[in-house]
Write a protein that holds these residues in place. Sequence first.
Motif, PDB file in Angstrom:
ATOM      1  N   UNK A 385      57.851  29.395 -45.512  1.00 30.16           N
ATOM      2  CA  UNK A 385      56.389  29.734 -44.942  1.00 30.16           C
ATOM      3  C   UNK A 385      55.369  29.957 -46.667  1.00 30.16           C
ATOM      4  N   UNK A 386      54.476  28.677 -46.589  1.00 27.65           N
ATOM      5  CA  UNK A 386      52.538  28.503 -47.355  1.00 27.65           C
ATOM      6  C   UNK A 386      52.285  29.090 -46.324  1.00 27.65           C
ATOM      7  N   UNK A 387      51.015  28.704 -47.423  1.00 29.84           N
ATOM      8  CA  UNK A 387      49.761  28.300 -47.149  1.00 29.84           C
ATOM      9  C   UNK A 387      48.534  27.683 -48.443  1.00 29.84           C
ATOM     10  N   UNK A 388      47.739  26.888 -47.189  1.00 36.51           N
ATOM     11  CA  UNK A 388      46.847  25.985 -47.787  1.00 36.51           C
ATOM     12  C   UNK A 388      45.661  27.296 -48.635  1.00 36.51           C
ATOM     13  N   UNK A 389      45.590  27.179 -49.746  1.00 33.06           N
ATOM     14  CA  UNK A 389      44.925  28.668 -50.296  1.00 33.06           C
ATOM     15  C   UNK A 389      43.434  27.555 -49.956  1.00 33.06           C
ATOM     16  N   UNK A 390      42.045  27.558 -49.704  1.00 24.62           N
ATOM     17  CA  UNK A 390      41.526  26.987 -50.532  1.00 24.62           C
ATOM     18  C   UNK A 390      41.735  26.816 -52.104  1.00 24.62           C
ATOM     19  N   UNK A 394      41.766  23.553 -54.760  1.00 27.10           N
ATOM     20  CA  UNK A 394      40.760  23.152 -54.944  1.00 27.10           C
ATOM     21  C   UNK A 394      39.823  22.827 -56.334  1.00 27.10           C
ATOM     22  N   UNK A 395      41.077  23.766 -56.621  1.00 23.50           N
ATOM     23  CA  UNK A 395      41.325  23.669 -58.668  1.00 23.50           C
ATOM     24  C   UNK A 395      42.688  22.889 -58.615  1.00 23.50           C
ATOM     25  N   UNK A 396      43.746  22.225 -57.870  1.00 21.87           N
ATOM     26  CA  UNK A 396      44.882  21.220 -58.301  1.00 21.87           C
ATOM     27  C   UNK A 396      44.309  20.361 -57.801  1.00 21.87           C
ATOM     28  N   UNK A 397      43.174  19.806 -57.184  1.00 20.35           N
ATOM     29  CA  UNK A 397      42.401  18.176 -56.989  1.00 20.35           C
ATOM     30  C   UNK A 397      41.621  18.411 -58.336  1.00 20.35           C
ATOM     31  N   UNK A 401      41.498  15.171 -60.271  1.00 21.03           N
ATOM     32  CA  UNK A 401      41.373  13.813 -60.224  1.00 21.03           C
ATOM     33  C   UNK A 401      40.411  14.028 -61.688  1.00 21.03           C
ATOM     34  N   UNK A 402      40.173  14.714 -62.878  1.00 22.49           N
ATOM     35  CA  UNK A 402      40.221  14.412 -64.052  1.00 22.49           C
ATOM     36  C   UNK A 402      40.584  14.156 -64.723  1.00 22.49           C
ATOM     37  N   UNK A 429      37.544  18.356 -48.954  1.00 24.73           N
ATOM     38  CA  UNK A 429      38.101  17.459 -49.656  1.00 24.73           C
ATOM     39  C   UNK A 429      39.320  17.793 -49.893  1.00 24.73           C
ATOM     40  N   UNK A 430      39.783  19.146 -50.995  1.00 19.58           N
ATOM     41  CA  UNK A 430      40.888  19.367 -51.020  1.00 19.58           C
ATOM     42  C   UNK A 430      41.702  19.924 -49.882  1.00 19.58           C
ATOM     43  N   UNK A 431      40.743  20.744 -49.358  1.00 18.77           N
ATOM     44  CA  UNK A 431      41.729  21.196 -48.054  1.00 18.77           C
ATOM     45  C   UNK A 431      42.337  20.166 -47.466  1.00 18.77           C
ATOM     46  N   UNK A 432      41.247  18.880 -47.450  1.00 20.43           N
ATOM     47  CA  UNK A 432      42.348  18.326 -46.242  1.00 20.43           C
ATOM     48  C   UNK A 432      42.948  17.156 -46.800  1.00 20.43           C
TER      49      UNK A 432
END
Length: 585
Positions: A385-390, A394-397, A401-402, A429-432
């Motif tokens: 069980x997971x959650x796509x936490x915005x 976003x931080x991971x994305x 990218x950096x 974009x990160x959530x997608x």
Amino acid sequence: MTNSTTYLFFTGKGGVGKTSLACATAVELADSGKVVLLVSTDPASNLKDVLECAVDENINPVNGIKNLFAVNINPEYSAEEYRNRVTKSFEDTATQDEIKKIREGLSGACTTEIASFDEFSRFVSGEIEGEKFDVIVFDTAPTGHTLRLLELPAAWSSFTEQNPNGASCLGPTSALKSGRERYHKVVSKLRDSSLTTYYLVSKPDKASLKEASRTSNELKELGMFNQRLLINGVFKSVEKDDLLAGKIEAMATDQLGSVPENLKLLPLKTFPLLPYNVLGIDKLRSLFNVELQKAISERVPSNAEVSPQRLQGIDRLTEELCLNQHHGLIMTMGKGGVGKTITASAIAVLLARKGFEVLLTTTDPAAHLQDFIAQLGGLPASLTVERIDPKIETQRYIENILEYRGQGKSEDAKKLISEDLKSPCTEEVAVFHAFSKAINMAKRKFVVIDTAPTGHTLLLLDTAGSYHRDIMKNNSNASRLKTPYMFLQDPVLSKIILVSLPETTPMREAASLQMDLKRAGIEPYAWVINQSLAMLSGISDPLLKSRAHAELEVINVIKTTYAERIFGIPFIAEKNILPILLNGR
């Protein structure tokens, strides 16, 4: 309800009655002589159903009500207007091919959301044309989307100052820059308690009260303190020998006695569960008029016997989903509050109990998945069980990218990249990206996704479509690629489950979503009707019998018009629903 401010926001978990209360308030204010504008910021608005009047992206009078006007903020319409404003500034300096490329770059969900905000801000800033309004009532989208919308004024007023060269996911911010003063004005008005009131709408149940509590705290963090609590659908039994009625009333009483501490500080008003759906002006007026409630209730059948509807259950649906299949994507979709989360949770657990490897996750910003999973004593070993936490995504994305774009660059160049990624659209974009990763995992296991309420989900699918078109156009090996969009279009790999309550408005929204999906080449697999009283026998309480009787027509329309496969979940009057559902009720 009395009102002393110009802007009224109705927000809360999906399905709690925000639209009904927002419309009823607008009608009451118009009846009192005020000139009122009713605005829906929900991408999946159902104002036209509740008002029984055409509502579109233009401000128009509501039939039969003097002084009342209504408008939908249409995301696609707003996005097209925004694209036109952006490209207009390049008409004298860019070629047609360059302008076309700019338009293509502004075709995703990021543009849709910021364009909707740009439109929304005009109503708060006082820049709307035409009629002068005494009060503007906002019927907001389900909470996660609404909070995102309310965060945008501050985020974009800051962003346009700090990043004048534009965001990579949006293109130039020139179309926003001219409104910078507007954004400061909007933020100021939203925080001014003499101008703006926030109505937190809830039902007397743990999930929606928890959502209202979270919303209250987050609004306060944004500097928005003038809040009221409205608890809708409070049931009082009439037939004391009806065990189901007694349970429902006891649960409501228990929840009203354990309202979260921060909500206890707010002024409270409750509204009863009615034996009829609140559709049309007369029934909207009845929400604040007890005598009118009685008069309408007397016209509703309360003694008609209802033969229990025999719908196949979630266990049978699960059997079909894994027939000759060991992996795939299963997504539950529908209006907020219809039962997408309980449906997804039950399917995931039942699949795991059969020995399949299963990932259960959610794209809903309000994420109530864990509340249901916590009702179980333990999980099957093969279920994750997971959650796509915005925020986390976003931080991971941003970090990825950096790392990728910052290789070999100077510190100043890295700083510019970092500023670029502060765009509010980076989260979309990160959530997608996380959504695409989950879809990719469905190639080797079952992935069950509990989606956000309809409008937000459509924005996510729009991003998938934009990504698909971009890949197909710019990749020389496109014929061998399978994008997330193509995965969703594959009926063998993907099964879309539309969830609805046995009520007119959720049914119409699910039907509208089904049409949108079909236009995108995505064919829904089945419908699930949740919380059905008509599936139960032995009901004697007049109010419950009236509601069960009203369900029959809705269920019949779904069967004959919309769904090839239909499954049902009976109304369960228990705190811990999931264990009971899994045990075959």
